[in-house]
Design an enzyme around this catalytic site. Structure first.
Site, mmCIF file in Angstrom:
data_model
loop_
_atom_site.group_PDB
_atom_site.id
_atom_site.type_symbol
_atom_site.label_atom_id
_atom_site.label_comp_id
_atom_site.label_asym_id
_atom_site.label_seq_id
_atom_site.Cartn_x
_atom_site.Cartn_y
_atom_site.Cartn_z
ATOM 1 N N VAL A 44 17.662 58.708 56.605
ATOM 2 C CA VAL A 44 18.905 58.466 55.859
ATOM 3 C C VAL A 44 19.197 59.635 54.930
ATOM 4 C CG1 VAL A 44 20.063 56.959 54.197
ATOM 5 C CG2 VAL A 44 18.700 55.963 56.032
ATOM 6 N N CYS A 45 18.169 60.117 54.257
ATOM 7 C CA CYS A 45 18.369 61.217 53.313
ATOM 8 C C CYS A 45 18.812 62.493 54.019
ATOM 9 C CB CYS A 45 17.086 61.476 52.526
ATOM 10 S SG CYS A 45 16.642 60.113 51.427
ATOM 11 N N THR A 46 18.348 62.693 55.244
ATOM 12 C CA THR A 46 18.773 63.870 56.003
ATOM 13 C C THR A 46 20.270 63.815 56.277
ATOM 14 O OG1 THR A 46 16.580 64.097 57.005
ATOM 15 C CG2 THR A 46 18.417 65.185 58.129
ATOM 16 N N PHE A 49 22.035 64.567 52.797
ATOM 17 C CA PHE A 49 22.042 65.991 52.466
ATOM 18 C C PHE A 49 22.999 66.737 53.379
ATOM 19 C CE2 PHE A 49 18.714 67.655 49.506
ATOM 20 C CZ PHE A 49 18.306 66.446 48.988
#
Length: 217
Positions: A44-46, A49
């Site tokens: 999810v964080c990828t 970002f």
């Protein structure tokens, strides 16, 4: 103590994948957004970002600097950026703070003071490090949002909120529900009708306490 709206945000010196920064100096005289992540190389964080990278021109238009923070080290950040850029098809030109000691996460009240990183940790150990902080030119917190790990952040909403904050910064205006750029805004109750007309021109008195006007250009 919790960080509240209009509190001066903590200043700190930290290592990033682009070198050492002093946070307040790095912000400078414009706006800033700090967005945090519980671990590098998480799905999810990828995507998040990547979304930030794709919006580079929009941040620049708004005189806003963006910076990430994750509780991994500089070398991991550099490697992760390669994945982010391949996924997003855009350069990730913003710095990422290496918060291995959790100092930034604790200063921004994303983790309790006694938190530590256990051996073999997973993202669940720092799951609360998933916040967005919008900071004004006065270095004060203007807005914060915190998300669970299962819900990706909507950066179109972050942009909308940033637009609303910049429009109403030190101006007696507010934005209504679901407002978007170009729509009418609300006149603050600190002005009476005559003062509002003198300052903003025509106003639409929908209720004695709810008056709208055209958004300033």
């Amino acid at each position: 103590m919790a960080l509240r709206i209009n509190d001066l945000v903590p200043n700190f010196t930290a290592e990033t994948d682009q070198g050492t920064i002093n946070f307040h100096d790095w912000i400078g005289s414009g706006w800033a957004i700090l967005f945090s992540h519980p671990k590098d190389f998480t799905p999810v964080c990828t995507t998040e970002f990547g979304a930030v990278a794709q919006l580079a021109e929009e941040w620049a238009k708004r005189n806003t600097r963006v910076i990430g923070v994750s509780v991994d080290g500089v070398e991991a950040h550099k490697k992760w950026k390669g994945d982010i850029e391949r996924f997003a098809g855009a350069a990730a030109g913003f710095p990422i703070i290496a918060d291995e000691g959790l100092a930034v996460s604790k200063a921004f009240d994303m983790l309790p003071a006694e938190a530590y990183l256990p051996d073999g940790r997973t993202a669940n150990d720092t799951a609360t490090v998933r916040s967005v902080f919008i900071i004004g030119p006065d270095k004060k917190l203007k807005l914060s949002m915190t998300y669970p790990m299962s819900v990706g952040r909507n950066f179109a909403e972050v942009l909308r909120a940033l637009d609303a904050l910049q429009l109403t910064y030190n101006v007696p205006l507010a934005t209504p529900a679901n407002w978007s750029t170009g729509q009418d805004v609300i006149v603050a109750l600190s002005l009476n009708d005559d003062q509002a007309r003198e300052k903003f021109g025509a106003i639409d008195v929908k209720l004695p306490y709810l008056r709208t006007t055209k958004a300033p250009l």
